[in-house]
Write a protein that holds these residues in place. Sequence first.
Motif, PDB file in Angstrom:
ATOM      1  N   ARG A  10      41.603  24.943  49.754  1.00 42.79           N
ATOM      2  CA  ARG A  10      41.675  26.080  50.682  1.00 42.79           C
ATOM      3  C   ARG A  10      43.042  26.132  51.370  1.00 42.79           C
ATOM      4  O   ARG A  10      43.631  27.198  51.507  1.00 42.79           O
ATOM      5  N   LEU A  13      45.569  27.338  48.901  1.00 45.63           N
ATOM      6  CA  LEU A  13      45.371  28.773  48.725  1.00 45.63           C
ATOM      7  C   LEU A  13      45.938  29.548  49.923  1.00 45.63           C
ATOM      8  O   LEU A  13      46.611  30.569  49.747  1.00 45.63           O
ATOM      9  N   ILE A  17      48.670  32.465  49.995  1.00 45.21           N
ATOM     10  CA  ILE A  17      48.341  33.762  50.599  1.00 45.21           C
ATOM     11  C   ILE A  17      49.374  34.126  51.656  1.00 45.21           C
ATOM     12  O   ILE A  17      49.864  35.263  51.702  1.00 45.21           O
ATOM     13  N   LEU A  31      42.008  42.617  48.440  1.00 42.07           N
ATOM     14  CA  LEU A  31      41.749  41.338  47.778  1.00 42.07           C
ATOM     15  C   LEU A  31      42.099  41.342  46.288  1.00 42.07           C
ATOM     16  O   LEU A  31      42.602  40.340  45.776  1.00 42.07           O
ATOM     17  N   ALA A  35      44.561  38.623  44.754  1.00 36.12           N
ATOM     18  CA  ALA A  35      44.069  37.650  43.771  1.00 36.12           C
ATOM     19  C   ALA A  35      44.908  37.692  42.500  1.00 36.12           C
ATOM     20  O   ALA A  35      45.294  36.648  41.961  1.00 36.12           O
ATOM     21  N   THR A  42      39.200  37.569  41.965  1.00 38.61           N
ATOM     22  CA  THR A  42      38.738  37.869  43.322  1.00 38.61           C
ATOM     23  C   THR A  42      37.671  36.868  43.747  1.00 38.61           C
ATOM     24  O   THR A  42      37.568  36.518  44.922  1.00 38.61           O
ATOM     25  N   LEU A  45      38.938  33.970  45.774  1.00 41.20           N
ATOM     26  CA  LEU A  45      39.158  34.297  47.185  1.00 41.20           C
ATOM     27  C   LEU A  45      37.840  34.376  47.945  1.00 41.20           C
ATOM     28  O   LEU A  45      37.723  33.838  49.049  1.00 41.20           O
ATOM     29  N   THR A  46      36.856  35.054  47.373  1.00 42.58           N
ATOM     30  CA  THR A  46      35.585  35.206  48.086  1.00 42.58           C
ATOM     31  C   THR A  46      34.793  33.895  48.130  1.00 42.58           C
ATOM     32  O   THR A  46      33.908  33.750  48.967  1.00 42.58           O
ATOM     33  N   HIS A  48      36.277  31.045  48.873  1.00 44.71           N
ATOM     34  CA  HIS A  48      36.864  30.342  50.017  1.00 44.71           C
ATOM     35  C   HIS A  48      36.807  31.155  51.309  1.00 44.71           C
ATOM     36  O   HIS A  48      36.858  30.584  52.401  1.00 44.71           O
ATOM     37  N   LYS A  52      37.515  39.946  53.582  1.00 49.63           N
ATOM     38  CA  LYS A  52      38.870  40.197  54.069  1.00 49.63           C
ATOM     39  C   LYS A  52      39.049  39.741  55.520  1.00 49.63           C
ATOM     40  O   LYS A  52      40.065  39.144  55.865  1.00 49.63           O
ATOM     41  N   LEU A  55      39.326  36.048  55.666  1.00 51.30           N
ATOM     42  CA  LEU A  55      40.615  35.653  55.103  1.00 51.30           C
ATOM     43  C   LEU A  55      41.725  35.852  56.141  1.00 51.30           C
ATOM     44  O   LEU A  55      42.560  34.970  56.338  1.00 51.30           O
TER      45      LEU A  55
END
Length: 193
Positions: A10, A13, A17, A31, A35, A42, A45-46, A48, A52, A55
């Motif tokens: 994470r 990532l 990001i 997203l 991604a 995607t 991302l979802t 972790h 949105k 994030l």
Amino acid sequence: MARQRDPQRRTELLDAIVAYLAEHGIAQLSLRPLAKALGHSTYVLTHHFAGKDELIDAVLAHLDRRQKERLAALPGPAEAGGGLGDVVRASWAWHMNEDLPMVRLLHEIEGLSAAGRLTGPYVPKMLGDRAGFVAGVLRAHGVPEEAALRKATLLNAAYAGLQIDYLTTGDRERVEAALDELADTADSWTTAP
């Protein structure tokens, strides 16, 4: 069943990001393009971040943590006779020379929040926490307890205003002359040893 999130993954990532957002901004964040730019689906991302908003909250927490770690690493009052002005100047040098894209991103986020275009509790909390953190630094440098939070708020606002001035005008000489006055003012707040 709860999602298993690898904290190290994470963090990696989030670093990617933040680098993406520093280049592309956050106002139009979506997203799918994010991604794709990171070379992930995607789903990654979802996995972790629930969405949105989560994030963005995680990005802000990550940036805030990074700022605090850097500030905590700056010279203390006993190190080489360092005063508050030295901390202000060292922080400025780091922001302007090594971290300018992140400074730009933080001000974009704060501006969107002030305009009501970015909602959620994290931006106001981050600003309040930053004032509390800087108040601790001020207290460590001899600023009396009853004045520390008020002076931290003033210092943060003036410092951020100088950053925005520089980002907007590019007039580094003028802005850094004003920063020197801010640093001198901060030095005047400390008690003599």
